[in-house]
Design a protein around this motif. Structure first.
Motif, mmCIF file in Angstrom:
data_model
loop_
_atom_site.group_PDB
_atom_site.id
_atom_site.type_symbol
_atom_site.label_atom_id
_atom_site.label_comp_id
_atom_site.label_asym_id
_atom_site.label_seq_id
_atom_site.Cartn_x
_atom_site.Cartn_y
_atom_site.Cartn_z
ATOM 1 N N LEU A 209 -8.522 3.613 9.501
ATOM 2 C CA LEU A 209 -8.642 2.202 9.881
ATOM 3 C C LEU A 209 -9.551 1.448 8.902
ATOM 4 O O LEU A 209 -9.300 0.283 8.586
ATOM 5 N N LEU A 210 -10.581 2.114 8.429
ATOM 6 C CA LEU A 210 -11.473 1.453 7.461
ATOM 7 C C LEU A 210 -10.740 1.146 6.154
ATOM 8 O O LEU A 210 -11.012 0.137 5.502
ATOM 9 N N MET A 211 -9.803 2.025 5.771
ATOM 10 C CA MET A 211 -8.999 1.732 4.583
ATOM 11 C C MET A 211 -8.126 0.507 4.853
ATOM 12 O O MET A 211 -8.000 -0.392 4.023
ATOM 13 N N LEU A 212 -7.555 0.481 6.048
ATOM 14 C CA LEU A 212 -6.727 -0.648 6.446
ATOM 15 C C LEU A 212 -7.543 -1.938 6.503
ATOM 16 O O LEU A 212 -7.009 -3.030 6.334
ATOM 17 N N SER A 213 -8.840 -1.806 6.761
ATOM 18 C CA SER A 213 -9.725 -2.972 6.825
ATOM 19 C C SER A 213 -10.259 -3.374 5.460
ATOM 20 O O SER A 213 -11.052 -4.294 5.360
ATOM 21 N N GLY A 214 -9.857 -2.632 4.414
ATOM 22 C CA GLY A 214 -10.202 -3.076 3.072
ATOM 23 C C GLY A 214 -11.525 -2.553 2.536
ATOM 24 O O GLY A 214 -12.036 -3.093 1.551
ATOM 25 N N TYR A 215 -12.095 -1.507 3.128
ATOM 26 C CA TYR A 215 -13.389 -1.016 2.628
ATOM 27 C C TYR A 215 -13.249 -0.197 1.345
ATOM 28 O O TYR A 215 -14.225 0.105 0.678
ATOM 29 N N ASP A 216 -12.028 0.177 1.031
ATOM 30 C CA ASP A 216 -11.655 0.707 -0.291
ATOM 31 C C ASP A 216 -12.193 2.101 -0.574
ATOM 32 O O ASP A 216 -11.442 2.983 -0.970
ATOM 33 N N ALA A 527 -2.187 -0.880 14.260
ATOM 34 C CA ALA A 527 -2.948 -1.314 13.093
ATOM 35 C C ALA A 527 -2.086 -1.315 11.837
ATOM 36 O O ALA A 527 -2.165 -2.222 11.005
ATOM 37 N N TYR A 530 -0.129 -4.269 10.229
ATOM 38 C CA TYR A 530 -0.781 -5.416 9.590
ATOM 39 C C TYR A 530 -1.222 -5.142 8.160
ATOM 40 O O TYR A 530 -2.260 -5.609 7.716
ATOM 41 N N GLY A 531 -0.433 -4.345 7.435
ATOM 42 C CA GLY A 531 -0.741 -4.186 6.018
ATOM 43 C C GLY A 531 -1.670 -3.029 5.724
ATOM 44 O O GLY A 531 -2.875 -3.226 5.551
ATOM 45 N N ALA A 532 -1.104 -1.813 5.653
ATOM 46 C CA ALA A 532 -1.920 -0.634 5.347
ATOM 47 C C ALA A 532 -1.776 -0.308 3.869
ATOM 48 O O ALA A 532 -0.669 -0.112 3.378
ATOM 49 N N PRO A 533 -2.871 -0.202 3.150
ATOM 50 C CA PRO A 533 -2.780 0.130 1.725
ATOM 51 C C PRO A 533 -2.472 1.622 1.556
ATOM 52 O O PRO A 533 -2.730 2.409 2.468
#
Lengths: 594, 594
Positions: A209-216, A527, A530-533
């Motif tokens: 989820l943190l990756m999905l939230s953009g924490y990279d 989740a 909504y755009g998972a990297p």
């Protein structure tokens, strides 16, 4: 009555004083390692976490001080103020062996009863007693070096990941219990009587989820929990060095992991690790070493002798082959005279714990050749097996036959390690690290009569295998990788599925209905809409890494307060019964025992 | 169908490109912040954790790429390869505002449904919705700065303590439940059906054992757990920066703590904190500010007007004084016209939640003087109260009377903060830090009809108060200290009892029989028989420290996946019911609901 430290201030640790300090007034604090009373002279070895220093008391010593020194016993806690001077009898084995402290002021800060075992570098005290008095066991310099070493390893890890742009983010320890979480510890909640949190087996979902939230780039030294029977090297709570990265490939994760290992060995052990590490596919590891965590510090590779036996009439071998399995062997070179028939029989029993029906063997001893199976083979078959295994006089050949290749691999892989250890074939001079890659995505569970995920259901299949997800799931390989050190799995990870369509097909392959998938992983599935990297990651088992780096035999030696195999803690006697009123508040009650 | 990243490799983060990069070929990855379609031109703002960069598509763009850009929507995940060029219309508000990327290759790595709220810097979305979709809320740059800031604070903490010789040592999370652990989360164990572990409320006992084991300087960023009603700023799991030192005094611990705060403010906020910090005793803090965590950024101190009223016949005041309590007041300077009678009445209701029976007041407004109590006093009494409070035209005086000083302090302390906030009296320009020291060792519990430890039963009494432990426990002061920031308790600690004789007297004072003490703290009491060094320590509440340093209003904003006041997690809907078979294995069952 113990004295207080008031008015005194420690100026130095015991272990750091040297000849250059002679003439200085110092104050040291610590525990009495030993007291030697020579009549007119008393010497006390005082110990703290840095080492030992000698305190000296003689005819110039104040009588009250001398009396205190006289009464001091092992493990008393002292503070001593005095002057550093050169020793008359130097001790070359002690870093502080050139000096001693001529004590002017002595305080007995605490007395000690005689401890149940002596606080010594090496101990042969039974582990249960050491664990019951863990606070004393932890005083032993050997244990202190391990706990301090662990700190240095973890600090090096955090520095490395921070320098590489990773953010340490804490994920919750009270999480949702999922139906397949058979090993979850459950936690009832006073605020929701009858409902339960679970303790995490890993931060997997949250880090995704943190990756999905953009924490990279995320990392965490994370406590994890597993409520299951403990094998020798497991603990109900354990620690992972967990990390995850976005917009990366398998190679990027491997490079970060290799960089970490290189860095931590350099910083903590001053040892150079050559990178990049060797890579080996799972299939190669199984075929050559019978293990997905092969120990490459010695040879004795597995040889498939199925071809030589394809027409055999010997039922044991023929049956294995016709069931789709194999016959494979290893060659213990030159040890025939050292391995008795009786020991071979014992090994035959031992491999049964790995599922083998038995061990076929040929012993080419100097006193004569014996074999458990050659008499059942045609001469050219027996010869072909010998040839395939490179048999020479003095060797012992071991064969395992099974309709399940897994049994053959597990048995011979374990036998190979056992024999190498027993006959000293392992090159211990340096750590042997490699990657094992291309794991199968699934393994078939006979109990559940379905495919289950070999790692977890979020592991990405290889792009070229996507077409086989439905038609031939057993042959699909995963973008998954383990790092192996000296035959131990140090850590593992994978590229994760970031595409909802592939995740859906994965759940189908695992036999979940969409409803089941939603119930189990609903918030993650939501989740991902909504755009998972693209993302991938890995976790190192910290306890095992520390154990292997510091050369310990047990992970209990690198955990300050470990639990034993039953999951109990011996020092505090946990777990315990609790007040029924407390349970009532939680909406639960104890089941009556039959 | 989403595309893969294969063959592309990110070269730069979005937020780091500048005019100096013009002409470079770069690849960036991120989320679509917004897409603007100008017909022949399309612009996409691409966002990652470092910021935003503009992607440009025009008539030179390949048609397929243009089509993808055309179809891109908010929160799509893209990888874009192209050339950095100067923008025609620069945006001075964006660090990357001088440049844009002329895109040559575009991959749509993931699509996104329309999110339930826009991913924007500031949001007025309700917190419950933000928490349900926490993975989207965490994409907001404001949240990312907080989570990144938290990482930097924790990293700075670990660096500081490591540099000062502290070892981070992990203590267990599955520990023994103690009978008074009413707030312990309990954890049933499969291996011992019917028995329970507890989750730790703090590592207190273990860190004291580590001191006894000679580790000398310990620290841990430790997860702690408390199963209780949650106030606005509490979480069922929270994190402490916990440390402990041997052979030290209170001053040594304070110096380390001050050094940490100075260091972390410098590193993270580039702000200079002057040390040593001001110190104030608990008694002074209560008397002057009505709080053990006084906010010194404004005045409005409490004044004791008991002396002026010692002979009063007004029942409310006389009753309070004859019961051994006091009458105290504060003066809200110059706001009489701004604070209506109605608002004063509301405040009178509000203070009742702090135990006060009511609020007595005098309002010296320009339209006339009114008072709730002066008519009941002799004129010289009313004048003496005014004088004591320094009353002038325009002021509002508030008095609280109670037979319990605690009620007076709590009510006026809260009122003082409330009024200062409402009337903008707080100097927000810099953090205001101080120590509060010399806490009472005990407080009297009316419910339990005995003295209970104000901190915990291992807190050392002041040497000069040891004689009063039995004769006058209520007057014994502890060597305990809290660090206060802007009226919030940032952390606290104490010198610990290391002498078995004092510990025994402490347990007696708390009303424990030796058997009860043994049952509760047996292994600690046993341990202390083998030489406990003098030791002291402290714990900072990490969540609150981060919240205050980063200027947030709620600790939920500095925790990636927090729980709400009911202790539930809204994203995953934890806690939940579980499979009855699982409970059976644990030896427990659910209580039937009435």
């Amino acid at each position: 009555m113990p004295e207080s430290l008031t008015g005194l201030k420690r100026t130095n640790y015991c272990g750091e004083l040297r000849a250059a300090d002679c003439g200085r007034e110092v104050t040291v604090c610590g525990w009495v390692q030993r007291q030697r009373d020579l009549g007119q002279l008393i010497f006390i070895d005082l110990r703290d976490r840095t080492g030992i220093v000698q305190l000296a008391f003689g005819d110039k010593t104040d009588r009250e001080v001398f009396q205190k020194a006289f009464a001091a016993r092992a493990e008393f806690v002292l503070a001593a103020r005095g002057t550093v001077r050169e020793r008359s009898a130097k001790n070359a084995e002690l870093p502080t062996g050139d000096i001693e402290i001529e004590v002017e002021e002595l305080r007995v800060l605490a007395k000690s009863e005689t401890p149940p075992f002596a606080i010594e570098e090496k101990t042969d005290v039974k582990e249960d007693l050491r664990l019951k008095y863990r606070y004393l066991d932890l005083r032993r310099p050997e244990m202190q070096r391990k706990i301090i070493g662990r700190h240095r390893i973890v600090k090096a890890a955090r520095d490395y990941f921070d320098e590489n742009g990773f953010l340490e983010i804490e994920t919750p320890n009270l999480i949702k219990s999922t139906p397949e979480g058979a090993r979850d510890y459950l936690v009832p909640s006073r605020m929701f009587p009858g409902s339960f949190f679970a303790l995490p087996q890993s931060p997997q979902l949250y880090k995704q989820l943190l990756m999905l939230s953009g924490y990279d780039r995320y990392m965490q030294v994370a406590r994890c929990f597993r409520d299951e029977d403990l094998r020798a090297d497991r603990q109900p709570e354990f620690t992972q060095i967990d990390f995850e990265m976005s917009f990366v490939s398998q190679d990027d994760v491997m490079a970060i992991a290799e960089g970490f290992i290189k860095d931590v060995y350099q910083k903590v052990l001053d040892l150079e690790i050559q990178t990049p590490l060797r890579r080996m596919t799972w299939h190669e590891a199984m075929n050559r070493f019978g293990s997905d965590k092969p120990d490459l510090r010695f040879g004795m590779e597995l040889t498939d002798v199925s071809e030589a036996l394809k027409n055999t009439e010997f039922r044991v071998f023929a049956g294995a082959l016709s069931a789709g399995g194999s016959v494979r062997g290893i060659n213990l070179k030159g040890q025939a005279d050292a391995l008795s028939r009786k020991e071979i029989d014992k090994l035959g029993e031992w491999v049964k714990s790995y599922g083998a029906k038995g061990l076929a063997w040929t012993r080419l001893a100097s006193g004569g050749e014996t074999s458990s199976y050659e008499k059942f083979l045609a001469p050219e078959e027996a010869a072909a097996v010998r040839k395939a295994l490179g048999a020479e006089a003095g060797d012992v050949l071991f064969l395992v036959a099974s309709g399940e290749n897994k049994v053959v691999f597990d048995s011979l892989g374990a036998l190979r390690k056992e024999l190498a250890g027993r006959f000293g074939l392992i090159d211990d001079s340096k750590p042997c690290l490699l990657w094992v890659t291309d794991f199968p995505l699934f393994e078939y569970s006979k109990e559940e009569n379905r495919f289950v995920a070999m790692h977890h259901p979020f592991t990405m299949p290889r792009e070229e295998d996507l077409g086989k997800l439905e038609s031939d799931p057993g042959s699909v390989l995963a973008i998954a990788y383990d790092m192996v050190l000296n035959g131990n799995e140090l850590g593992g990870g994978s590229v994760r599925i970031n595409r909802p369509d592939i995740q859906e097909r994965m759940f189908q392959a695992l036999g979940f209905t969409p409803e089941q998938a939603q119930e189990r992983f609903g918030f993650l599935i939501d989740a991902f809409r909504y755009g998972a990297p693209p993302h991938a990651g890995m976790a190192f088992g910290l306890d095992r890494l520390v154990m292997l780096m510091l050369g310990c035999d047990s992970i209990r030696d690198v955990i300050a307060f470990p639990k034993v195999a039953s999951s109990a803690e011996l020092m505090s006697s946990a777990p315990t019964g609790v007040d029924p009123k407390q349970l009532e508040e939680l909406g639960i009650s104890l089941l009556k025992k039959d």
